[in-house]
Design an enzyme around this catalytic site. Structure first.
Site, PDB file in Angstrom:
ATOM      1  N   LYS A  27       9.075   0.763  -2.381  1.00 30.41           N
ATOM      2  CA  LYS A  27       8.944  -0.590  -2.945  1.00 30.41           C
ATOM      3  C   LYS A  27       7.613  -1.224  -2.583  1.00 30.41           C
ATOM      4  O   LYS A  27       6.942  -1.797  -3.440  1.00 30.41           O
ATOM      5  CB  LYS A  27      10.066  -1.505  -2.431  1.00 30.41           C
ATOM      6  CG  LYS A  27      11.400  -1.320  -3.083  1.00 30.41           C
ATOM      7  CD  LYS A  27      12.338  -2.504  -2.803  1.00 30.41           C
ATOM      8  CE  LYS A  27      12.536  -2.792  -1.342  1.00 30.41           C
ATOM      9  NZ  LYS A  27      13.313  -1.774  -0.631  1.00 30.41           N
ATOM     10  N   THR A  82       4.825   0.211  -1.615  1.00 30.33           N
ATOM     11  CA  THR A  82       3.749   0.957  -2.264  1.00 30.33           C
ATOM     12  C   THR A  82       3.669   0.576  -3.745  1.00 30.33           C
ATOM     13  O   THR A  82       2.574   0.364  -4.295  1.00 30.33           O
ATOM     14  CB  THR A  82       4.011   2.465  -2.089  1.00 30.33           C
ATOM     15  OG1 THR A  82       4.154   2.743  -0.696  1.00 30.33           O
ATOM     16  CG2 THR A  82       2.883   3.296  -2.661  1.00 30.33           C
ATOM     17  N   ARG A 106       6.143  -9.025   2.962  1.00 31.55           N
ATOM     18  CA  ARG A 106       6.561  -9.274   4.335  1.00 31.55           C
ATOM     19  C   ARG A 106       5.582  -8.652   5.331  1.00 31.55           C
ATOM     20  O   ARG A 106       4.919  -7.676   5.018  1.00 31.55           O
ATOM     21  CB  ARG A 106       7.946  -8.645   4.592  1.00 31.55           C
ATOM     22  CG  ARG A 106       9.080  -9.455   4.040  1.00 31.55           C
ATOM     23  CD  ARG A 106      10.382  -8.705   4.214  1.00 31.55           C
ATOM     24  NE  ARG A 106      10.410  -7.509   3.380  1.00 31.55           N
ATOM     25  CZ  ARG A 106      11.341  -6.584   3.430  1.00 31.55           C
ATOM     26  NH1 ARG A 106      12.342  -6.700   4.295  1.00 31.55           N
ATOM     27  NH2 ARG A 106      11.306  -5.545   2.632  1.00 31.55           N
ATOM     28  N   LYS A 111       8.609   4.592  12.269  1.00 32.19           N
ATOM     29  CA  LYS A 111       7.875   4.501  11.019  1.00 32.19           C
ATOM     30  C   LYS A 111       6.387   4.720  11.153  1.00 32.19           C
ATOM     31  O   LYS A 111       5.766   5.318  10.288  1.00 32.19           O
ATOM     32  CB  LYS A 111       8.110   3.120  10.382  1.00 32.19           C
ATOM     33  CG  LYS A 111       9.591   2.890  10.075  1.00 32.19           C
ATOM     34  CD  LYS A 111       9.815   1.969   8.906  1.00 32.19           C
ATOM     35  CE  LYS A 111       9.203   0.610   9.088  1.00 32.19           C
ATOM     36  NZ  LYS A 111       9.555  -0.312   7.998  1.00 32.19           N
ATOM     37  N   ALA A 138      16.784  -7.826   6.070  1.00 31.14           N
ATOM     38  CA  ALA A 138      17.393  -7.849   4.738  1.00 31.14           C
ATOM     39  C   ALA A 138      18.916  -7.760   4.810  1.00 31.14           C
ATOM     40  O   ALA A 138      19.584  -7.817   3.785  1.00 31.14           O
ATOM     41  CB  ALA A 138      16.825  -6.713   3.894  1.00 31.14           C
ATOM     42  N   PHE A 193      15.681  -3.789   0.770  1.00 29.66           N
ATOM     43  CA  PHE A 193      16.858  -3.006   0.380  1.00 29.66           C
ATOM     44  C   PHE A 193      16.920  -2.836  -1.148  1.00 29.66           C
ATOM     45  O   PHE A 193      15.946  -3.066  -1.854  1.00 29.66           O
ATOM     46  CB  PHE A 193      18.150  -3.641   0.906  1.00 29.66           C
ATOM     47  CG  PHE A 193      18.313  -3.551   2.396  1.00 29.66           C
ATOM     48  CD1 PHE A 193      17.429  -2.832   3.196  1.00 29.66           C
ATOM     49  CD2 PHE A 193      19.379  -4.182   3.025  1.00 29.66           C
ATOM     50  CE1 PHE A 193      17.613  -2.740   4.580  1.00 29.66           C
ATOM     51  CE2 PHE A 193      19.571  -4.096   4.413  1.00 29.66           C
ATOM     52  CZ  PHE A 193      18.681  -3.376   5.182  1.00 29.66           C
ATOM     53  N   PHE A 233       6.861  11.547  -7.125  1.00 34.19           N
ATOM     54  CA  PHE A 233       6.613  12.397  -5.959  1.00 34.19           C
ATOM     55  C   PHE A 233       6.067  13.729  -6.448  1.00 34.19           C
ATOM     56  O   PHE A 233       6.336  14.148  -7.580  1.00 34.19           O
ATOM     57  CB  PHE A 233       7.899  12.615  -5.152  1.00 34.19           C
ATOM     58  CG  PHE A 233       8.215  11.475  -4.232  1.00 34.19           C
ATOM     59  CD1 PHE A 233       8.536  10.213  -4.729  1.00 34.19           C
ATOM     60  CD2 PHE A 233       8.165  11.640  -2.854  1.00 34.19           C
ATOM     61  CE1 PHE A 233       8.808   9.160  -3.878  1.00 34.19           C
ATOM     62  CE2 PHE A 233       8.436  10.589  -1.993  1.00 34.19           C
ATOM     63  CZ  PHE A 233       8.762   9.344  -2.501  1.00 34.19           C
ATOM     64  N   TRP A 261       0.934   5.908  -5.282  1.00 37.63           N
ATOM     65  CA  TRP A 261       0.683   6.512  -3.970  1.00 37.63           C
ATOM     66  C   TRP A 261      -0.519   7.448  -4.068  1.00 37.63           C
ATOM     67  O   TRP A 261      -1.485   7.312  -3.337  1.00 37.63           O
ATOM     68  CB  TRP A 261       1.935   7.283  -3.517  1.00 37.63           C
ATOM     69  CG  TRP A 261       1.956   7.654  -2.064  1.00 37.63           C
ATOM     70  CD1 TRP A 261       2.656   7.018  -1.077  1.00 37.63           C
ATOM     71  CD2 TRP A 261       1.274   8.740  -1.425  1.00 37.63           C
ATOM     72  NE1 TRP A 261       2.440   7.635   0.133  1.00 37.63           N
ATOM     73  CE2 TRP A 261       1.598   8.692  -0.047  1.00 37.63           C
ATOM     74  CE3 TRP A 261       0.409   9.745  -1.866  1.00 37.63           C
ATOM     75  CZ2 TRP A 261       1.103   9.612   0.885  1.00 37.63           C
ATOM     76  CZ3 TRP A 261      -0.101  10.660  -0.940  1.00 37.63           C
ATOM     77  CH2 TRP A 261       0.257  10.591   0.418  1.00 37.63           C
TER      78      TRP A 261
END
Lengths: 560, 560
Positions: A74, A76, A97, A108, A276, A304, A384, A412
């Protein structure tokens, strides 16, 4: 199609041609009086000094289908779509955020988009940024120090230490602090009580920070926070303690949105970051409104899947100001669809059209849900390297059959500043120029249980809701205390429409179990807890921190 | 003489004519590449990018006689003296500690000098400033989360949870966190153990931060921190855990000194703030050295009285780099002298020459102590409105008899930018141009107990030292672990030369009781605890936070 190469996000970010933030601000139309530099590439924007018209920009809300544990991209997509809209000539701003430090040290390694769709400087944003989360931590912990001191000094307010509903926080994944006993050591060290720590993003002060319309509203909301109950079971608020002024003082600089840039140079306001689950999961209202004063299109994200983030955006945030989205982008991935079609997590990269077909019901329900708010969805297929052309074509075809606009995006790998999001941007722009008729899902006048019922039936597809005995007691308290007019903030797993994370796809014939209700009277919503919600994460066996370092030149290592 | 008027420090600070920090930097000779703005009036200076010669400026260390609980105005004198030296044409820079937020919310309301001798912007410096303390808090708590996670995940290092010597910290006065039990709640929530929180300024990471010579040395020192012991009683360090890189990453921006200005426009580096009891109590070495690259005279301060702050400056900080002072200013007040002469705290404003005479022994011992380091002291008589001319004249006369330079300073009321510190500046400048022969009090080769003996006999005037049984055991451990070559950091009450706060003046015939020794292997000193030391303060019955607020224009209220 680009192959995902071996460069880490940090490598790509450091190779990017970053511009002085003053240049970005000037291009965005921010006057010098409103800009406060924080280093070379970060700045705060003071809305009170901003020479710009009232908020008028259209909002694009980026949401997603029910995600895999790795996430569907999301952030990205938000960054890449904004870059692509800018490339097409639109005046665009991003509202995102801020990342939380705890998970960065844990799993992460970074949370600022990925690949060629990142906000910069990624290392600084991921570490302390401009200190906003530290200010929230300080305000939260100042409140609790003042509360426990009040009890220690004689407890004039008659606070029951066994009925405290507010915890201390750290911006850290620290499971050892989940359940603690404080105030030990005898009469000079305080009053012993059972307690616990949450992660900072779970603090109600973070939610308040993100829903306040201005400094005065922030102060008002801080005063309304209920931190516990008296021995007579009456709620006790921050205003009762008289410290809303001090907490506001601790937040007065943090409340100004932070300006940064994407790799492609698009201005981004990165500000606030509530959970979230037990909160509403999107950036500060002040940042969204500031962006709407400066840009024609504001691309923003809600945490989410759309059943949670988008619903809360519509029913909580969009009631406080005119920030209703004019388009909702639903991010979908071939791998997530296959997972919802029953494929095991370690087999998601293998081509499997049948699984796609079986899993697409999940996406369909999210799309239909978005339409219930009177807003048109656009599907962003986040590509992807392992996706086959056949799978992508099938998914585009399916969207067309459903009557929903869709585009494959490679933000990406190619970046929105490249051509990775051009088609998506064109589809979103077309939806923005068409009329829509936004509506909330439920009226605030409904009883709390009916508000919950409309969410679980209309959005989740549940048969109904089942309240635990404690939840029923809490419902009565909520009515008694005059809080029944607040909207509801559902705390539910993001992996399923149901409250059982293992029920993938588009489950039917289930009931949502509300085990407790938590009134957040400062933030202004009632949290409905379904299942266990983790408000203080733990670290994994090999934390990301083990890889982190500084090289000889002082550059960061190991953020990814 | 100026009457102290009814303006608060915050009022005076807000009326001051504050200049853009870029102008201050330019005047100080800081090149643009080395300057990172933090808002309009704060900046960080990157020593690695600073285009300036090697450190060469002379250091003036501001210390004090044994103080009253209200303090004798060391910070105010530091600021005012620097302003006066600048007014006399010297190229001057200030190096000061950053204030801690906890006490500001509790008792003090502010800690950036006072009256017309303040550093600006006082509200921002007193609140979050540039976030350095938050970075130290994060690094400290990241370490402890990683340690407890290590234990939880299998405890490969064989850490004994009962022998942990490192605590979590908050920059808050929060007595309820002094003694806690963490890790409760069952197998999924960690491993239960007894624990506690300190205030951030008590963190060894703060001491390390303030003694590191550069980023590489910071990383090295972080790795050397001993956070606990194994079941076999072997020390366990941060390097054993392998997270010194991550901690350095969390501190890499904070370690750059912060540039601000005084009311008179003198540049000041305000950076770092270790406790003056269990740590060495002065600003970062990097800030002192950066200031010495930019100015001919650096005015800096050490916490508590000269028996503690000055001794530690000489014997800890001045061993790591060439920062030995060329002059030591000993701040004295008529009120403090009267207190040492036996006057009750509520009678200190009444003229009383006899009490002055009785109390001046305290000042004498501090002056003789400074001379033991081969440095010339100068007495700064910090004037209060209630002082009589007769008292001031008597004290000047006494100093002359003692052969010590002295001047009355009214830097609070008239400011060093006015003429409040001209005479003091002239005396200090004269001392600076005379030769001196700095020496440490003791050699590092001496056994730890002999280092302690030389401090307590030569500086405190004690007959000797008495080690508790636990302290004697710890002495043996220190030798066994190879730490005996470290200097000693005495943790003693600041109110008396003895370890009994009620023994004022210049007591004789007493013994110092060392109840424990704490090796700080990252900071590089052995703390000798005498009496109880509070490392997590509490809030008073009516905390300063109760008065704090933000006005309608967003300006701070209630900092003083």
């Amino acid at each position: 199609m680009s192959e995902r190469n071996s460069l880490s996000d940090l490598d790509i970010a450091r190779q990017a041609d970053i511009r002085p933030i003053g240049d970005i601000a000037a291009t965005a139309g921010i006057n010098a009086e409103a800009l406060e530099l924080y280093g070379r590439y970060k700045a705060k924007v003071d809305p009170a000094r901003l020479d710009a018209p009232a908020p008028a920009g259209k909002v694009v809300l980026v949401s997603a289908m029910s995600p895999t544990p790795a996430g569907e991209g999301k952030s990205t997509t938000t960054v890449g779509l904004a870059d692509s809209l800018a490339r097409a000539g639109h005046k665009v701003m991003i509202a995102l955020r801020e990342p939380s430090l705890g998970p960065i040290l844990g799993m992460k390694g970074g949370a600022t988009g990925g690949g060629y769709s990142q906000v910069l400087p990624m290392d600084e944003i991921n570490l302390h940024f401009t200190g906003d989360f530290h200010a929230v931590t300080s305000a939260n912990n100042a409140l609790m120090a003042l509360v426990d001191n009040h009890i220690y000094q004689g407890n004039e307010l008659n606070i029951d230490p066994r009925r405290m509903t507010f915890k201390r926080v750290l911006d850290m994944n620290d499971r050892s602090l989940r359940e603690v006993v404080i105030g030990l050591g005898g009469p000079a060290q305080g009053v012993p009580r059972q307690d616990g720590f949450d992660i900072t993003v779970a603090s109600e002060i973070m939610a308040v920070f993100c829903l306040a319309t201005d400094l005065a509203d922030l102060r008002d909301r801080l005063g309304k926070i209920t931190f516990g109950y008296t021995y007579d079971r009456a709620p006790v608020t921050v205003a009762d303690l008289g410290v809303q002024g001090a907490l506001t003082l601790l937040l007065k600089e943090a409340i100004k949105p932070n300006l940064v840039q994407t790799i492609a140079g698009t201005p981004a306001l990165v500000h606030g970051g509530p959970f979230a689950n037990i909160a509403h999961g999107c950036n500060s209202l002040i940042a969204t409104q500031t962006a709407r004063r400066l840009a024609d299109i504001v691309v923003t994200e809600a945490g989410f899947g759309a059943d949670l983030g988008a619903e809360k955006y519509m029913d909580i945030k969009a009631r406080l100001a005119d920030v209703a989205p004019s388009a909702v982008v639903v991010v979908a991935t071939v791998r997530a669809l296959k997972m919802h079609g029953g494929v095991a997590k370690d087999k998601l990269t293998a081509p499997d059209l049948e699984a796609l077909l079986a899993g697409v019901d999940n996406l369909r329900r999210h799309l239909r849900n978005v339409e219930k708010f009177g807003v048109t969805p656009v599907v962003a297929i986040n590509r992807f390297a392992t996706d086959t052309q056949e799978e992508l074509d099938w998914l585009l075809e399916w969207c067309a059959t459903e009557g929903v606009e869709a585009a494959v995006a490679d933000v990406w790998g190619r970046g929105g500043g490249g051509d990775g999001g051009d088609e998506l941007a064109a589809k979103v722009a077309a939806v923005l120029s068409a009329p829509n008729s936004f509506r909330h899902l439920y009226s605030l006048d409904l009883p709390v249980e009916e508000k919950i019922m409309s969410i679980v039936q209309e959005i989740y597809g549940a048969d109904g809701v089942d309240f635990s005995v404690p939840a029923l007691k809490r419902l009565a308290d909520i009515k008694k205390n005059g809080w029944a007019g607040l909207p509801v903030c559902m705390a539910k797993t993001q992996y399923s429409f149901s409250d059982d994370a293992s029920r993938l796809g588009a489950p039917k014939g289930f009931t949502i179990h509300v085990r407790d209700l938590i009134p957040k009277t400062g933030a202004g919503f009632i949290v409905a807890l379904t299942g266990a919600v983790m408000t203080m994460p733990g670290l994994p066996p090999v934390p990301a921190a083990m890889r982190m370092d500084v090289d000889d030149a002082g550059n960061p290592v190991g953020l990814s």
